[in-house]
Design a protein around this motif. Sequence first.
Motif: not given
Lengths: 214, 214
Positions: A88-89, A91-92, A95
């Motif tokens: 998730a980190g 991915r952030a 993005r």
Amino acid sequence: MSKPILYSAWTSSCSSRVRIALALKKIDYEYHTVDIKTEEEMREFAMTNPAKKIPILKINGLVLTESLAIIEYLDEVYPDPPLLPKDAGERAHARAIAFHIASNIQPLQNKAIIHKLNEKVPGYGAEVMDQRRHLPWLRSPGRASEDVLWEYCVGDQITIADLNLPSIVYNATDKYNVDITPYPLICKINKTLSEIPEFQASEPARQPDAPKKI
Amino acid sequence: MSKPILYSAWTSSCSSRVRIALALKKIDYEYHTVDIKTEEEMREFAMTNPAKKIPILKINGLVLTESLAIIEYLDEVYPDPPLLPKDAGERAHARAIAFHIASNIQPLQNKAIIHKLNEKVPGYGAEVMDQRRHLPWLRSPGRASEDVLWEYCVGDQITIADLNLPSIVYNATDKYNVDITPYPLICKINKTLSEIPEFQASEPARQPDAPKKI
């Protein structure tokens, strides 16, 4: 389902992001050139897309706009290969690079704006929009130092971040003569990407509506 | 885990999007004002964020930048309430509105750019950046006509699209005197949002660093 249609233009940075995503995911599509020259064409195009902007992707009965929203859609519905990291980190982070390019760098490379500025004060467009001030952030996108050896923008997998890089490097170097050699990581990643067939196939000069070389 | 820290400024449109997301998801956080006035402060801040931009969210050991990337992270890690619709097409549509605002409208409302333009030719900033030309797209975000009765930007659930709306309406009306009454859907959705406590708590004037009313 009929074949997806991409409304694009060879020079469009935002379209190039989507072209790369479609190529990587091996989605066959029709390429429709958008070259708005007459009032009538503009009206017709505006009916499809009130923002009067490309790219537009017609797919699965939907009319999708905004390159990054289209890419997120493609990644959700056609997950192979993934364009977002698993963590998730990360991915952030991927993005964030994509959004930074899309909302901070690309809008200031926009020809229409630069042109309007130059009309008023010759040469002022490029001066105000100063391509250089945003590039250092990309030099080390979230990395501790230049010597972190990731192959792509985030990690060792192509992500949404990488889809945004070639067009802004192209704009910076070809349109505005920015010297990017002080940014070795950008140069390195851009070179890596330029050798990937799906990125090559999406280059401006290879689009059906690009001027033919003699 | 220590409490998340949001680096923000009361006037920052991009920060306001993240403030609303944190409020809706009931995530308690520390508010750090970023008011870069000296060279030293700037250097210190630049170490955290080479883009020298707010918002920054420190959370779960990560340093996150770019408001929309932060919101996507929050939505993945704290899924309740969701800020994206369940249907892939509607998700694409909500993201398209958010990205359109973030990359086409907000950058042209940026004070630094308008200021630079005005410096050269008084009044020219507002003229070039013409807030009006992008608003019609929002009037009917993907809707067949004005009479589609969705409560929010996409459907009857607050999405990432809605988080972006109040600040650009505020910028357009308060900073640039744009009359938004020709856009009844924008007015209606903005009014609906302005009555939600989490949106109210995120308004510029209610931030700790906003000027005190006498």
